[in-house]
Each structure stands twice: as structure tokens, then as C-alpha cells.
Enzyme design. Structure first.
Site, PDB file in Angstrom:
ATOM      1  N   GLU A   7     -13.645  -1.152  -9.314  1.00 43.24           N
ATOM      2  CA  GLU A   7     -13.978  -0.172  -8.737  1.00 43.24           C
ATOM      3  C   GLU A   7     -13.579   1.231  -9.260  1.00 43.24           C
ATOM      4  O   GLU A   7     -13.528   2.148  -8.130  1.00 43.24           O
ATOM      5  CB  GLU A   7     -13.743  -0.332  -7.223  1.00 43.24           C
ATOM      6  CG  GLU A   7     -14.358  -1.547  -6.735  1.00 43.24           C
ATOM      7  CD  GLU A   7     -13.708  -1.656  -5.308  1.00 43.24           C
ATOM      8  OE1 GLU A   7     -14.455  -2.285  -4.246  1.00 43.24           O
ATOM      9  OE2 GLU A   7     -12.490  -1.645  -4.847  1.00 43.24           O
TER      10      GLU A   7
HETATM   11  C1  TNX Z   1     -12.979  -4.777  -2.892  1.00 48.97           C
HETATM   12  S1  TNX Z   1     -12.236  -7.025  -4.787  1.00 48.97           S
HETATM   13  C2  TNX Z   1     -11.699  -4.339  -3.634  1.00 48.97           C
HETATM   14  C3  TNX Z   1     -10.832  -4.020  -2.751  1.00 48.97           C
HETATM   15  C4  TNX Z   1     -10.897  -4.246  -1.217  1.00 48.97           C
HETATM   16  C5  TNX Z   1     -11.765  -5.418  -0.870  1.00 48.97           C
HETATM   17  C6  TNX Z   1     -12.054  -5.549   0.504  1.00 48.97           C
HETATM   18  C7  TNX Z   1     -11.565  -5.734  -5.393  1.00 48.97           C
HETATM   19  C8  TNX Z   1     -11.131  -5.961  -6.806  1.00 48.97           C
HETATM   20  N1  TNX Z   1     -11.541  -4.674  -4.985  1.00 48.97           N
HETATM   21  O1  TNX Z   1     -10.193  -2.890  -3.088  1.00 48.97           O
HETATM   22  O2  TNX Z   1      -9.879  -4.325  -0.490  1.00 48.97           O
HETATM   23  O3  TNX Z   1     -13.012  -5.255  -1.681  1.00 48.97           O
HETATM   24  O4  TNX Z   1     -12.759  -6.908   0.656  1.00 48.97           O
END
Ligand code: TNX
Length: 538
Positions: A341
Site C-alpha cells: 500500500e
Molecule cells: C491491509 S494487508 C493492510 C494493513 C491493514 C489491513 C487491515 C496489508 C499488507 N496491508 O495495513 O492493517 O489491511 O485489514
């Protein structure tokens, strides 16, 4: 080859001699027929062959172990501690003890070719002895968990003058499908103490999980002391989601967790999430920031707004220090760089960053893991992609010849709510009730070849949980199902059969005061009164 066989035969003879010497005094105990297959075993072993008799665990039982490999003796003591905690019975380990010895639990190192697969073990239970055979201490440790699961909670005091816990006899042959069976805990959004992490390790080990991935840094907090950059924890460690006070592990704390995990034959994977999810680092050292904005502490739950400056040499010098210090106190082979992300990092900058950081990780002797986005960079085949959301990224990783850890959010995320009434959790990927968590096939997931799958991991993100009780509510019982998905062959998995074994976990979970979610899909076993003993922490 000859020597180990001789040693084995000798030790068997010793056991038999010991048992026969003592047995003359007492009549064999007549047990009612037992059925080993009806045990509480999770994950389900490869083969269970019942012989319908029983081994009488009682105060005339002793544990003996191979004594050349220290690991075996350590496991003997671990087993004795667990037996003491479960049924309040003292059992001597590699010594005589106060009572005459009638029956032996022998933890044996065996070079048998049948036991070559990593973590495999055999368990032979007869009326007089229990023999655990394995090549290595780790296999014996897994076997001990199976044994713990079939020791009855309640003893019998009508069969002999002393109380006896009959263990059903038979043979168990077992080994895992995947060598990597993990859980992840996000200690960044909310901090969890060393004691909390140790309790989680205890519970995970009982179900043969062998990896704990710690998500140590995120926008809301930096949780691991870095001696060359002290403000990371002084400033970055002081915040968490919701405005509470945060916290961090000193390097000594972290070493304590690593050592505790090692005693449970579990590998710790440290994660420093970057180049996104780095607000807490940039608040501590603003030169790291690359999003062009003034950085402020962040205690909300949005994602994707922060980034390191990927074009500054000083940023890589910083990362080198962080990876070096953490790698030096991490015996396991992996270092997780996050990489998810990074919505405000330009694509080229992201690729440049991942490729540079991969080199740093390798320089410090570790294998890089990153969330599935890292496969868009030209990473090495030795690096590992953790599949959480994007099937295309998984295919890219396959093309690059990388191994993949399966953590698909809609199936394996422990922070997803069970249903719309769940007290904690999110539901952006799915609601994951206990059956949906169990009913899928990692071996055949979205066309990813089995050869590319390193294993499975269940992440627990902590935006909505802030204490161990809430952690347990989301993790249990689903993590128990993931342990079976990682260990048991797909031919041996069946929801209806699993459901019953899961229902039988109540006494264990209650004894450990695990605040599990009592899903209405499961007909949970009522707790029996255990011997009138006060429950103790195992
Ligand atoms: C996505 S999964 C994220 C996290 C969040 C999560 C909550 C991922 C690699 N990144 O930063 O905590 O969703 O479900």
C-alpha cells in the site's frame, strides 16, 4: 548408520529391562477399550492406527530422552511441565524420581529414513511405553504436541489404587504438508507486551504453528529499539491507534521473544514496513519523509499516505542500520520489508526502493519477504512474496520463480469479522466465519503451482484490538483451522470431522483462559470438572 541402530536397540533394551524389573510387583491394569482416532488432535495427523488398548499415565511413569542432543532433553522437561500443569502429576525426566518406574515415555532420536522429512515424527503408544521417534528435536517437539492433545483431562481412580490417565494406544505417523505455517501479529497499530506475545506463542505451538511474523512498524508506531536511531522508539514508539500510549520492545525484550519462540521451535520474522506505512519513522526523523508534507503523529486507521524519500542516500544508510541491528538479533533466515500500500510512492521510485532494500537485506544475511506488491520490482528468486490481495502480483511472483506465502485476506485474515455482529475486526475483504476460514485449499489456490508455495500465514492486524483478550477473540478459533490447513494433507481434511475435533478444544482453551469466539457453527464441548484441581497455566 550401524552405530545409531545399535544405540537405539540398546536404549530399547534398557527401557524393556526397566519396565519388566518394576512390573513384577504390580498386576497389569485392565483398561476399557479406547479409540485413538477419537482424540482431540488438531492438526489431524497423516496416519492414526488405533490398537484399542491404553497406556496408563500415572505416578509410576517416567520420561527418558535421547541425551546426546540437548534439544531432546529440553523437550522432555517441556513435556513434564505441561503434564504437571494439565493434570498436576509430577513425572521425572532422565532420572529415577521418588516412585518405582513402571512405564516410560521415551523421546528418541532416530535416523530412520522414514523420518527424513522435516518435522516428521512417529508416536508408538503401547500399554507399557510411549515412544516418540524423530530425526531432530523439532520433529519430537511437534510429536509432543500430539501427545499433549490426547492426555485425558480427567484421571480415572477406579482402575488401580493410584489415579491413572489412560492414553489410547496405537501408532501415529505424521509430517506436515508445508514447512512454513505462520501467524502474524501487528504490534504497531496497538502494542502488545512481551507476556502477551509469549502467551500467543504457547497457544500457537500447541497447534504446531512454526512461524510468528511480527509487524513491528507502521504509521501509528515504531516498536523495536534501534540503538543507532534512538528517536524511533522515543518518539515513534509513543503513539498508537486511538491515542493510547503505545510502547516498544527493547532489543533485550525482542531477544527474549526470539529465545522463547526458539524453545517452541518457532521462527520469528521481523517486519519493518516501508516505503509506505512509515509515518512513525518520519515523525521521529523527518528527513526520511518523501510525501512532501509536514509530518505529524498519526493515531487513525487510514493507510497509504506515507512514504520514505526513495531517492536519498541517507534514507538507505538509515535502512542499512535498521536491517543490520534487527538482523543481528534475529536467528531466523527472513527479514520482511513490508512494501504494501505505498500509494503515494511513484511506481518507479517504489521499484527502485524495493530493489535497493533487497540488496541491503541480503547483505545482512537474510532472505527478503515482502507483501505481494514487491513482485512488480525485479527481485531475486530467493525473495518471497506474501500474497494478501492481488492475484496478478502472485502470478508475477510465480513468473519470477519466487516462493509465495499464502495470506489471502478474504480467507486468511484474522482481523476480518466473523459476521456483522462481531465485536472486533474489519470487513473490507470479507466476513470470515469459522467454516469459511477452514474450507479452502491452499495447495490449489488460484492456480499458484504447489512448488511455488512456501506455506500459509494468518495475519492479525490490530486496528480494532488493543489487549490480549481481544486478540484471542479474533484469532481463536480460526487460527486452529489455519494450523490444520498448513499441516494436514487435503485428503485428510473434512469440515464435518474437523468441527468435532474443534469442539473438543474447549477444555484446553478454557484452561488457558483463551477468550475464543464461541461460534454457533460449533457444538462446543462442555467443560468437565478436572480432578478437582485448580486450573493452572500450562
Ligand atoms: C491491509 S494487508 C493492510 C494493513 C491493514 C489491513 C487491515 C496489508 C499488507 N496491508 O495495513 O492493517 O489491511 O485489514
Amino acid at each position: 548408520m550401524i552405530k545409531p541402530i545399535v544405540t537405539r536397540i540398546l536404549s530399547m533394551l534398557c527401557i524393556i529391562a526397566l519396565i519388566t524389573a518394576c512390573q513384577e510387583e504390580r498386576k497389569p491394569i485392565e483398561f476399557p477399550p479406547t479409540d485413538l482416532a477419537e482424540g482431540n488432535m488438531i492438526p489431524k495427523p497423516l496416519k492414526v492406527i488405533p490398537t484399542n488398548k491404553a497406556f496408563g499415565l500415572d505416578r509410576y511413569t517416567a520420561i527418558h530422552t535421547n541425551q546426546k542432543d540437548e534439544g531432546f532433553a529440553e523437550i522432555g522437561h517441556y513435556l513434564a511441565d505441561k503434564i504437571k500443569a494439565k493434570i498436576d502429576l509430577d513425572i521425572p525426566v532422565n532420572e529415577e524420581g521418588t516412585n518405582p518406574i513402571e512405564r516410560i515415555i521415551y523421546i528418541n532420536q532416530s535416523d530412520s529414513l522414514e523420518l527424513k522429512a522435516p518435522e516428521s515424527y512417529q508416536l508408538y503408544i503401547t500399554q507399557d511405553s510411549i515412544i516418540i521417534n524423530s530425526n531432530t528435536a523439532v520433529g519430537a517437539f511437534r510429536g509432543i504436541q500430539t501427545l499433549r492433545q490426547i492426555i485425558p483431562e480427567v484421571g480415572n481412580d477406579t482402575l488401580a489404587e493410584q489415579r491413572i490417565w489412560p492414553i489410547p494406544s496405537g501408532k501415529i505417523i505424521d509430517r506436515p504438508t508445508f514447512g512454513f505455517r505462520g501467524a502474524m501479529l501487528d504490534v504497531a497499530r496497538h502494542f502488545f507486551s512481551v507476556a502477551d506475545v509469549k502467551k500467543y506463542i504457547d497457544l500457537l505451538a500447541y497447534y504446531k504453528i512454526n512461524v510468528l511474523h511480527l509487524h513491528l512498524t507502521d504509521d501509528q508506531g515504531w516498536r523495536i529499539e534501534i540503538k543507532s536511531w534512538p528517536k524511533l522508539t522515543e518518539i515513534g514508539g509513543a503513539t498508537e491507534v486511538g491515542g493510547e500510549s503505545g510502547g516498544f520492545y527493547t532489543q533485550e525484550d525482542y531477544k527474549e521473544i526470539v529465545a522463547y519462540a526458539a524453545r517452541h521451535h518457532m521462527t520469528i520474522i521481523p517486519e519493518v514496513d516501508m516505503p509506505g506505512h512509515t509515518n512513525a519513522a518520519s515523525v521521529s526523523y523527518p528527513f526520511l519523509n518523501g510525501n512532501g508534507k509536514i509530518v505529524k503523529p498519526y493515531e487513525g486507521t487510514h493507510v497509504g499516505f506515507s512514504t520514505f524519500d526513495t531517492r536519498k542516500d541517507t534514507v538507505y544508510a538509515f535502512i542499512d542500520d535498521v536491517v543490520r541491528e534487527i538482523s543481528a538479533i534475529t536467528p531466523g533466515p527472513y527479514f520482511h520489508i513490508g512494501g504494501d500500500e505505498s500509494h503515494v510512492t511513484k511506481k518507479n521510485d517504489y521499484i527502485h526502493f524495493v530493489e535497493k532494500v533487497e540488496k541491503i537485506v541480503q547483505k545482512h544475511g537474510k532472505r527478503m519477504i515482502g507483501w505481494d506488491e514487491i513482485a512488480s520490482a525485479k527481485v531475486d528468486t530467493t525473495s518471497i512474496s506474501q500474497y494478501w490481495s492481488n492475484g496478478k502480483n502472485a502470478q508475477k511472483a510465480v513468473k519470477r520463480g519466487m516462493k509465495i506465502i499464502l495470506s489471502p485476506a478474504k480467507k486468511a485474515y484474522l482481523d476480518m469479522q466473523y459476521d456483522s455482529l462481531s465485536k472486533h475486526g474489519l470487513h473490507w475483504a470479507a466476513y470470515i466465519p469459522v467454516d469459511s476460514a477452514y474450507i479452502w485449499t491452499p495447495e490449489e489456490y488460484e492456480g499458484i503451482p504447489m512448488d511455488n508455495i512456501l506455506g500459509i500465514e494468518a495475519p492479525l492486524w490490530s486496528e480494532t484490538i488493543s489487549n490480549i483478550g481481544e486478540l484471542e477473540y479474533l484469532a481463536f478459533p480460526r487460527i486452529i483451522g489455519y494450523s490444520e490447513l498448513g499441516w494436514t494433507t487435503k485428503e485428510n481434511r473434512d469440515w464435518e470431522n474437523y468441527k468435532v475435533r474443534l469442539a473438543n478444544q474447549t477444555p484446553y482453551l478454557d484452561r488457558h483462559k483463551v477468550n475464543f469466539y464461541a461460534s454457533p457453527l460449533i457444538d462446543w464441548k462442555k467443560n468437565e470438572n478436572t480432578n478437582g484441581n485448580e486450573p493452572q497455566d500450562e
